[in-house]
Each structure stands twice: as C-alpha cells, then as structure tokens.
Motif scaffolding. Structure first.
Motif, PDB file in Angstrom:
ATOM      1  N   PHE A 321       9.471  14.563 -26.701  1.00 30.45           N
ATOM      2  CA  PHE A 321       9.998  14.763 -28.049  1.00 30.45           C
ATOM      3  C   PHE A 321      10.427  13.411 -28.608  1.00 30.45           C
ATOM      4  N   ILE A 322       9.714  12.915 -29.610  1.00 31.48           N
ATOM      5  CA  ILE A 322       9.977  11.574 -30.126  1.00 31.48           C
ATOM      6  C   ILE A 322      11.362  11.478 -30.759  1.00 31.48           C
ATOM      7  N   GLY A 323      11.939  12.591 -31.156  1.00 33.38           N
ATOM      8  CA  GLY A 323      13.334  12.568 -31.592  1.00 33.38           C
ATOM      9  C   GLY A 323      14.259  11.986 -30.538  1.00 33.38           C
ATOM     10  N   ARG A 324      13.972  12.260 -29.268  1.00 30.68           N
ATOM     11  CA  ARG A 324      14.781  11.682 -28.187  1.00 30.68           C
ATOM     12  C   ARG A 324      14.565  10.175 -28.107  1.00 30.68           C
ATOM     13  N   ALA A 325      13.340   9.721 -28.331  1.00 30.77           N
ATOM     14  CA  ALA A 325      13.098   8.276 -28.337  1.00 30.77           C
ATOM     15  C   ALA A 325      13.853   7.606 -29.475  1.00 30.77           C
ATOM     16  N   MET A 326      13.936   8.273 -30.632  1.00 27.75           N
ATOM     17  CA  MET A 326      14.731   7.750 -31.735  1.00 27.75           C
ATOM     18  C   MET A 326      16.191   7.591 -31.312  1.00 27.75           C
ATOM     19  N   GLN A 327      16.728   8.635 -30.686  1.00 25.68           N
ATOM     20  CA  GLN A 327      18.126   8.590 -30.226  1.00 25.68           C
ATOM     21  C   GLN A 327      18.368   7.406 -29.301  1.00 25.68           C
ATOM     22  N   LEU A 328      17.544   7.313 -28.259  1.00 27.36           N
ATOM     23  CA  LEU A 328      17.794   6.294 -27.244  1.00 27.36           C
ATOM     24  C   LEU A 328      17.531   4.896 -27.787  1.00 27.36           C
ATOM     25  N   ALA A 329      16.591   4.764 -28.706  1.00 25.66           N
ATOM     26  CA  ALA A 329      16.378   3.459 -29.340  1.00 25.66           C
ATOM     27  C   ALA A 329      17.653   2.995 -30.039  1.00 25.66           C
ATOM     28  N   LEU A 330      18.319   3.921 -30.716  1.00 21.98           N
ATOM     29  CA  LEU A 330      19.576   3.580 -31.381  1.00 21.98           C
ATOM     30  C   LEU A 330      20.667   3.247 -30.364  1.00 21.98           C
ATOM     31  N   MET A 331      20.770   4.043 -29.306  1.00 20.29           N
ATOM     32  CA  MET A 331      21.801   3.799 -28.292  1.00 20.29           C
ATOM     33  C   MET A 331      21.611   2.449 -27.614  1.00 20.29           C
ATOM     34  N   LEU A 332      20.372   2.150 -27.223  1.00 18.42           N
ATOM     35  CA  LEU A 332      20.122   0.874 -26.555  1.00 18.42           C
ATOM     36  C   LEU A 332      20.335  -0.301 -27.488  1.00 18.42           C
ATOM     37  N   SER A 333      19.993  -0.116 -28.763  1.00 16.33           N
ATOM     38  CA  SER A 333      20.264  -1.167 -29.741  1.00 16.33           C
ATOM     39  C   SER A 333      21.760  -1.433 -29.844  1.00 16.33           C
ATOM     40  N   ASN A 334      22.548  -0.376 -29.826  1.00 14.83           N
ATOM     41  CA  ASN A 334      24.012  -0.548 -29.838  1.00 14.83           C
ATOM     42  C   ASN A 334      24.484  -1.358 -28.640  1.00 14.83           C
ATOM     43  N   MET A 335      23.953  -1.015 -27.452  1.00 13.61           N
ATOM     44  CA  MET A 335      24.364  -1.718 -26.237  1.00 13.61           C
ATOM     45  C   MET A 335      23.902  -3.176 -26.253  1.00 13.61           C
ATOM     46  N   TYR A 336      22.702  -3.410 -26.758  1.00 15.23           N
ATOM     47  CA  TYR A 336      22.210  -4.785 -26.865  1.00 15.23           C
ATOM     48  C   TYR A 336      23.098  -5.597 -27.796  1.00 15.23           C
ATOM     49  N   TRP A 337      23.499  -4.998 -28.906  1.00 17.26           N
ATOM     50  CA  TRP A 337      24.376  -5.657 -29.874  1.00 17.26           C
ATOM     51  C   TRP A 337      25.738  -5.975 -29.248  1.00 17.26           C
ATOM     52  N   VAL A 338      26.267  -5.047 -28.467  1.00 13.68           N
ATOM     53  CA  VAL A 338      27.585  -5.252 -27.846  1.00 13.68           C
ATOM     54  C   VAL A 338      27.517  -6.309 -26.748  1.00 13.68           C
ATOM     55  N   HIS A 339      26.499  -6.226 -25.901  1.00 16.51           N
ATOM     56  CA  HIS A 339      26.507  -7.008 -24.666  1.00 16.51           C
ATOM     57  C   HIS A 339      25.625  -8.252 -24.684  1.00 16.51           C
ATOM     58  N   GLU A 340      24.633  -8.315 -25.606  1.00 12.58           N
ATOM     59  CA  GLU A 340      23.669  -9.411 -25.548  1.00 12.58           C
ATOM     60  C   GLU A 340      23.694 -10.333 -26.760  1.00 12.58           C
ATOM     61  N   ASP A 341      23.519  -9.787 -27.947  1.00  5.82           N
ATOM     62  CA  ASP A 341      23.275 -10.651 -29.105  1.00  5.82           C
ATOM     63  C   ASP A 341      23.637  -9.896 -30.388  1.00  5.82           C
ATOM     64  N   LYS A 342      24.563 -10.430 -31.155  1.00  5.23           N
ATOM     65  CA  LYS A 342      24.947  -9.825 -32.427  1.00  5.23           C
ATOM     66  C   LYS A 342      24.230 -10.461 -33.625  1.00  5.23           C
ATOM     67  N   SER A 343      23.295 -11.354 -33.359  1.00  7.92           N
ATOM     68  CA  SER A 343      22.675 -12.132 -34.444  1.00  7.92           C
ATOM     69  C   SER A 343      21.936 -11.271 -35.452  1.00  7.92           C
TER      70      SER A 343
END
Length: 426
Positions: A321-343
């Motif tokens: 279900f690609i809706g789940r991929a949408m969800q996790l893409a957003l979640m991982l983007s949040n984690m990347y922003w917090v822990h890796e790069d806010k640029s």
C-alpha cells in the motif's frame, strides 16, 4: 465515441508543493481521457449519465515505481538482515524458483491482484532472469488491464552459481524478451540490469547501447547500502562513482527514462548527474529501514530538482500500500532533519502525495493527475468509516485515508475511464 461524467470531490497534485482540492466537481471523460473538470455540466454533455461518488473523494492511482514481482512470496522475511546477506539468504533462492512456469504463473497472479487491491494501477517491475517467466508476467499484466513497465533481470557475475547467466546469453534473452512482449498500450518492456555488482562492464555497455537503439527506459539500483557502494568501487575502479558506472555505459537515459532505486548515499557529482539528466529516484523507505540501509536525503532531492517517486520494493519492503510508503517517507524525513541535516527542511504531505501520483505517473506519460488530456485513471475512496465527529476538509480526509486507511477504502479503480475489476479469481 464514449462519454462519461464522474461527480465527486477531486484531489490531485498541482505540483510538488501544492494540492488541487476541488469539491463537488464533475469530471468529463471522452474515450478514456479527461476532457475537463467543471462545476456545471456543459449543455452538449447534458444527455450523458452521471456516476456519483460525491460522498467520498477521488484521487489519481498510486504508482509503485520499484517492486520485485518474484519476491512476492518473501514478504516480511529476513528483514532484520542487511542487504547483501539478505539477497543471498532469501532473495536469490526464491527468484531461482521462477524457472518453473507453474510457480511463476501462480505467484504472479497473486502479485498482480495485490497491485490492483492496493490501488497501484501503474508499476515499474523487476521480474527474474528467466525470459519465459518474465513474458508470463507481461501477459498476465496485459490480461489484468493494469499499466506497467516490466524488466527481465540481467545478472552475469558475482551471483550464485544456481542463479546466474552467461553475459552473451543474458543480452540475447533480453532482446528476445523485448521482441516477444505483445504490443500493448499499457505494458512495456524496460531494460533491467539488477545492479552494477551483478553485471559485467561488457554487459552493461551492451544494455546501454540497446537503450539508445530501442528508446526503452532503464531501471536499476543505485547506492542503497554502504557495503554495496564499496563493492562497486572495487569492481569498477576507473569510474568516479557508482552512478558513473551506469552513466559511462549509457544507462543514465535522461528525462524520466531512467529509474534508480534508493540513492541513499550519493556523492555531490551523482546528485548533479541526477538533476541534470532528470533521473528518477524511486524512494523505498520501508526497504531502506528494514535492511538498515540508511535514510535517503529526499528533501534535498526536492530542493535540487531531482525527480522522486515512491516504491514498495517488495520484498525488501513489506507493504504494497503506497500510502504506507508516504507515511514512512515523512517519518524518515523528520528523523533525518532532526539527526542529520536541517539545511533542506522536512518533506511535506504535499511532497509525498506528489511522489506517489503525479511524479510516478510521469514515467508513463500523461498519467497521475487530473489535467486535461490525461488518462482517466483514478481511485474512488469511500472514507465513511474513517470519519469523526468533526467536519474535515478534503486535505484532512486525504491525510486520514493515507495514515489510517488502506485498500479497504478503495471502492472502485478506473483505468482509461473504465472500472477495472479484480484481475484473477484465485
């Protein structure tokens, strides 16, 4: 000449950052193509019957831009491993079985039903190394009426002795597969070297020449895992990067004609290459998380005009279900922003809906949105079971469907203006 009118609330992407929200509109369809979206029916359409879905809403179909059909039976298995060990333990032994025609046919019917059920009416698919099974998949997809690119996989080195091809034979079988696919407006072949480590330089060059001669699209994997990247560097020491391996062999075909899955750890030169040539990144967040590969910097890709679509990546991914991929893409983007790069900020809901629909649809031409002249492909969503005590706007209803819904809210699926029923009764 066939005319149809659909009444509903329509949601599609205007662009990567904005939704079109059209409440109580009429979609005018002629010969399977969208003629217009209007609030009042024109006089010359007054005799056309109206199909009313105004209690729910209508969205473009999901596009699964990266999925392995012969891994369907492996969903959910071995996802505590890393990529290369997982391939040897689970993937290659399973794909080997597709040399058996009956096993392939039975599995592929289930796979296609799952695409249909989850609203992925268009897909970009890896088959196996077997020409016969790959043709069976193409024929079944044609019979189902779904839209797809299907690739016979190429592997002539660094592969198990039970699942490997001779290079010349691999190329010849690929050409034969391309020639043998029945003419279809909906199902097309795609050139599919599995990934650089499993293909010799000679085979990659031949496939690049074939892409140029045939005009076909290309799909493969790029920079999914650090061990894989190191392996590529050792195998192709004269290439500047993993991406350069493909580019030097003519396999980075520009303008939405090449799909590279993952792209988790790209060099600066590779990012410029993908942006300049408009190579599509098939972002597969479930697979990247399951196999501990890493988090792709997708918000940066958006900022740098690198095209992005979404893939389930069955069976590195576990959910179609690609809706789940949408969800996790957003979640991982949040984690990347917090822990890796806010640029580059975080992804938005509008971004990931665009990836799942309009951006993936561009691979197929005029598909994935409700523009005039686009194919009348869409999903009808009945969200009555997701309602609460508050009045919700269309964007909120879409968000709730993506986060709290699944295939059970998809009440109808349309391709070229016609309802598509469950493909196979199995």
């Amino acid at each position: 000449m066939s005319k149809k009118i659909i009444k509903s609330n329509f949601i599609d992407s205007a662009d990567v950052a904005q939704l079109n929200l059209r409440a109580n509109y009429y979609m005018l369809i002629k010969d399977g193509v969208i003629v217009d979206l209007v609030t009042e029916i024109p006089a010359d359409w007054s005799a056309v019957s109206i199909v009313d879905y105004s209690a729910g809403f209508v969205i473009p179909p999901f596009v699964d831009a990266h999925v392995h059909a012969p891994q369907y039976n492996n969903r959910g298995l071995g996802l505590d491993m890393e990529l290369l060990d997982w391939l040897d333990t689970y993937t290659f032994p399973e794909e080997r079985k597709f040399g058996a025609a009956d096993y392939a046919k039975r599995t592929y019917k289930q796979f296609i039903n799952a695409l249909w059920r989850n609203g992925s009416l268009a897909s970009v698919v890896f088959a196996s190394i077997h020409k016969g099974a790959s043709l069976e998949l193409a024929n079944l997809m044609i019979a189902a009426g779904l839209k797809s690119f299907i690739g016979k996989v190429n592997m002539d080195q660094n592969s198990p002795d039970y699942y490997i091809e001779d290079g010349a034979e691999s190329f010849a079988e690929t050409r034969a597969f391309i020639d043998a696919i029945p003419h279809s407006a909906r199902v097309k072949p795609i050139i599919t070297p599995r990934f650089a480590p499993s293909c010799s330089a000679e085979l990659l060059v031949k496939l690049g020449d074939l892409a140029k001669q045939s005009g076909l699209s290309v799909q493969s994997h790029l920079s999914e895992n650090q061990k894989e990247i190191d392996w590529v560097k050792s195998l192709f020491p004269n290439c500047e990067s993993y991406g350069d391996v493909y580019d030097s062999c003519g396999l980075m075909v520009p303008d939405y004609k090449t799909i590279m899955a993952h792209c988790v750890f790209l060099k600066e030169s590779e990012k410029r290459l993908l942006s300049d040539k408009q190579i599509v990144v098939a972002h597969c967040p479930h697979s990247n998380a399951n196999l501990a590969s890493g988090i792709a910097p997708i918000a940066e890709f958006v900022a740098r005009d690198i095209p992005v679509a979404l893939g389930s990546d069955i069976s590195g991914g576990n959910d179609m279900f690609i809706g789940r991929a949408m969800q996790l893409a957003l979640m991982l983007s949040n984690m990347y922003w917090v822990h890796e790069d806010k640029s580059y900020g975080k992804l938005s809901f509008e971004n990931v809906f665009y990836f799942a629909t309009r951006s993936g649809g561009k691979l197929f031409g005029e598909l994935g949105a409700f523009d005039v002249g686009y194919a009348a492909d869409f999903l009808v969503i009945d969200d009555s079971g997701l309602r609460d005590l508050n009045e919700r706007n269309l964007k909120e209803r879409l968000q709730r469907f993506v986060y709290c819904g699944d295939d059970r809210q998809i009440s109808e699926r349309y391709i070229d203006g016609e309802i598509v029923k469950k493909p196979f009764d199995i």
